[in-house]
Scaffold this motif. Structure first.
Motif, PDB file in Angstrom:
ATOM      1  N   ASP A   1       0.823  -1.213   0.000  1.00  0.00           N
ATOM      2  CA  ASP A   1       0.000   0.000   0.000  1.00  0.00           C
ATOM      3  C   ASP A   1       0.856   1.262   0.000  1.00  0.00           C
ATOM      4  O   ASP A   1       1.639   1.507   0.916  1.00  0.00           O
ATOM      5  CB  ASP A   1      -0.929  -0.002   1.213  1.00  0.00           C
ATOM      6  N   GLY A   2       0.709   2.060  -1.055  1.00  0.00           N
ATOM      7  CA  GLY A   2       1.485   3.278  -1.176  1.00  0.00           C
ATOM      8  C   GLY A   2       2.864   3.060  -1.764  1.00  0.00           C
ATOM      9  O   GLY A   2       3.557   4.024  -2.078  1.00  0.00           O
ATOM     10  N   THR A   3       3.248   1.794  -1.916  1.00  0.00           N
ATOM     11  CA  THR A   3       4.559   1.464  -2.477  1.00  0.00           C
ATOM     12  C   THR A   3       4.432   0.927  -3.889  1.00  0.00           C
ATOM     13  O   THR A   3       5.154   1.355  -4.793  1.00  0.00           O
ATOM     14  CB  THR A   3       5.286   0.433  -1.592  1.00  0.00           C
ATOM     15  N   LEU A   4       3.518  -0.009  -4.090  1.00  0.00           N
ATOM     16  CA  LEU A   4       3.314  -0.561  -5.428  1.00  0.00           C
ATOM     17  C   LEU A   4       2.247   0.193  -6.209  1.00  0.00           C
ATOM     18  O   LEU A   4       2.169   0.086  -7.431  1.00  0.00           O
ATOM     19  CB  LEU A   4       2.924  -2.045  -5.322  1.00  0.00           C
TER      20      LEU A   4
ATOM     21  N   SER B   1      -1.513   5.576  -3.081  1.00  0.00           N
ATOM     22  CA  SER B   1      -2.555   5.417  -2.064  1.00  0.00           C
ATOM     23  C   SER B   1      -3.824   6.198  -2.397  1.00  0.00           C
ATOM     24  O   SER B   1      -4.928   5.772  -2.055  1.00  0.00           O
ATOM     25  CB  SER B   1      -2.026   5.864  -0.699  1.00  0.00           C
ATOM     26  N   TRP B   2      -3.674   7.329  -3.077  1.00  0.00           N
ATOM     27  CA  TRP B   2      -4.845   8.163  -3.354  1.00  0.00           C
ATOM     28  C   TRP B   2      -5.875   7.412  -4.195  1.00  0.00           C
ATOM     29  O   TRP B   2      -7.080   7.688  -4.083  1.00  0.00           O
ATOM     30  CB  TRP B   2      -4.444   9.471  -4.043  1.00  0.00           C
ATOM     31  N   GLN B   3      -5.412   6.477  -5.026  1.00  0.00           N
ATOM     32  CA  GLN B   3      -6.362   5.707  -5.836  1.00  0.00           C
ATOM     33  C   GLN B   3      -7.337   4.930  -4.953  1.00  0.00           C
ATOM     34  O   GLN B   3      -8.532   4.856  -5.242  1.00  0.00           O
ATOM     35  CB  GLN B   3      -5.616   4.731  -6.747  1.00  0.00           C
ATOM     36  N   LEU B   4      -6.822   4.362  -3.883  1.00  0.00           N
ATOM     37  CA  LEU B   4      -7.690   3.623  -2.960  1.00  0.00           C
ATOM     38  C   LEU B   4      -8.590   4.581  -2.186  1.00  0.00           C
ATOM     39  O   LEU B   4      -9.790   4.334  -2.046  1.00  0.00           O
ATOM     40  CB  LEU B   4      -6.852   2.806  -1.985  1.00  0.00           C
TER      41      LEU B   4
ATOM     42  N   PRO C   1     -13.226  -5.155  -3.195  1.00  0.00           N
ATOM     43  CA  PRO C   1     -13.719  -4.663  -4.491  1.00  0.00           C
ATOM     44  C   PRO C   1     -13.053  -3.379  -4.959  1.00  0.00           C
ATOM     45  O   PRO C   1     -12.990  -3.118  -6.164  1.00  0.00           O
ATOM     46  CB  PRO C   1     -15.220  -4.427  -4.230  1.00  0.00           C
ATOM     47  N   TYR C   2     -12.545  -2.580  -4.032  1.00  0.00           N
ATOM     48  CA  TYR C   2     -11.972  -1.291  -4.400  1.00  0.00           C
ATOM     49  C   TYR C   2     -10.591  -1.407  -5.022  1.00  0.00           C
ATOM     50  O   TYR C   2     -10.056  -0.426  -5.558  1.00  0.00           O
ATOM     51  CB  TYR C   2     -11.942  -0.370  -3.171  1.00  0.00           C
ATOM     52  N   PHE C   3     -10.003  -2.593  -4.946  1.00  0.00           N
ATOM     53  CA  PHE C   3      -8.697  -2.792  -5.564  1.00  0.00           C
ATOM     54  C   PHE C   3      -8.794  -3.254  -7.018  1.00  0.00           C
ATOM     55  O   PHE C   3      -7.794  -3.294  -7.727  1.00  0.00           O
ATOM     56  CB  PHE C   3      -7.886  -3.823  -4.766  1.00  0.00           C
ATOM     57  N   ALA C   4     -10.006  -3.597  -7.440  1.00  0.00           N
ATOM     58  CA  ALA C   4     -10.194  -4.172  -8.779  1.00  0.00           C
ATOM     59  C   ALA C   4      -9.687  -3.259  -9.892  1.00  0.00           C
ATOM     60  O   ALA C   4      -9.084  -3.730 -10.866  1.00  0.00           O
ATOM     61  CB  ALA C   4     -11.662  -4.511  -9.001  1.00  0.00           C
ATOM     62  N   ASN C   5      -9.913  -1.950  -9.759  1.00  0.00           N
ATOM     63  CA  ASN C   5      -9.545  -1.023 -10.836  1.00  0.00           C
ATOM     64  C   ASN C   5      -8.342  -0.146 -10.503  1.00  0.00           C
ATOM     65  O   ASN C   5      -8.042   0.804 -11.238  1.00  0.00           O
ATOM     66  CB  ASN C   5     -10.748  -0.138 -11.182  1.00  0.00           C
TER      67      ASN C   5
END
Length: 223
Positions: A13-16, A19-22, A89-93
Motif C-alpha cells: 500500500d502506497g509502495t506498489l 494510495s490516493w487511488q484507494l 472490491p476497491y482494488f479491482a480497478n
C-alpha cells in the motif's frame, strides 16, 4: 547487482500503487462506516507498538470490541466484513505505478528472489496485478503476530526467503514502518519518493536508496 543483495522485498500500500487511488474509490465506504474506521485506526496504532502476539487476530478483535462496546466475536466479523473483505472490491480497478511489473520481471530474471511483506493480507489485493506469480514469498505481517516496524515480521520474511537480513533490499513508502523497521533488522532499504521529495529529488538520508520511478529503482539495483 546492488551491494551483494540476493532478494528484493516490497510493501504494497502506497509502495506498489498510489494510495490516493484507494482513498478516492473507498470514500463512500469510509463515510458509511466512519465510527468503525475511527476506532479501528486507533486499535491499529496500538498494535503497531505491540510485541509479537500468539494470536494477532484474536487480540485485535478484543481491542476493537472494547472500543465499540461489543463482544470480540462480533468485532472480528466487523473487521472482516468492513475491512478485509469489504475493501477487496476497491482494488479491482487500481493501477500500480508505471514500471512495477517490468521491474519485478527484471529482478526475477537477474536471479533475485522476490518477496512481499504488507501489514494487510496480500490476498486482499487479488492477483496483485500479476505480481504474485513472480514472488517467492508473499505474506502479511499480521500472520507473524506483529505489525511493522516490529523486526519480527522482517525476520520471518528473511527466513522464508532463505537469505540473511543484509542480503535483502526492502522497498517501502513509510519511513517509520518500512525503512526504520527493515533497517532495525539489518536489511538494506529503498524509499519511494513522493510529493515535494519526488519533485525536487530530495533523497531520504535514512534509506540506502531513494527513487522516483520503478525504472530508476531497477537500474540502481541491477547496474
Amino acid at each position: 547487482m546492488y551491494d551483494g543483495i540476493k532478494a528484493v522485498a516490497f510493501d504494497i500500500d502506497g509502495t506498489l500503487y498510489p494510495s490516493w487511488q484507494l482513498y478516492v474509490r473507498m470514500s463512500g465506504h469510509f463515510i458509511r462506516h466512519i465510527p468503525f474506521f475511527l476506532k479501528y485506526n486507533k486499535v491499529r496504532h496500538e498494535l503497531h507498538q505491540t510485541a509479537p502476539l500468539p494470536d494477532f487476530f484474536e487480540y485485535q478483535a478484543r481491542l476493537l470490541s472494547k472500543e465499540l462496546h461489543t463482544d470480540s466475536n462480533y468485532a472480528k466479523v466487523l473487521i472482516n466484513e468492513i475491512c478485509y473483505e469489504g475493501l477487496k472490491p476497491y482494488f479491482a480497478n487500481i493501477k500500480p505505478y508505471q514500471g512495477v511489473y517490468q521491474t519485478f520481471v527484471a529482478l526475477k530474471s537477474a536471479g533475485l528472489k522476490i518477496g512481499i511483506l504488507s501489514d494487510f493480507p496480500p490476498e486482499q489485493k487479488g492477483r496483485l496485478w500479476g505480481l504474485r506469480s513472480l514472488c517467492d514469498v508473499c505474506i502479511g505481517s499480521e500472520e507473524s503476530g506483529a505489525l511493522k516496524p516490529s523486526v519480527y515480521p522482517f525476520g520471518i520474511l528473511a527466513e522464508k526467503l532463505g537469505v540473511q537480513p543484509s542480503e535483502v533490499l526492502y522497498v517501502g513508502n513509510s519511513v517509520k514502518y518500512d525503512i526504520r523497521g527493515a533497517k532495525a533488522y539489518g536489511m538494506k532499504t529503498a524509499f519511494i519518493l513522493k510529493g515535494v521529495r519526488r519533485l525536487f529529488n530530495i533523497k531520504l538520508k535514512e534509506a540506502d536508496i531513494s527513487f522516483r520511478t520503478y525504472r530508476e529503482l531497477k537500474n540502481i539495483v541491477l547496474n
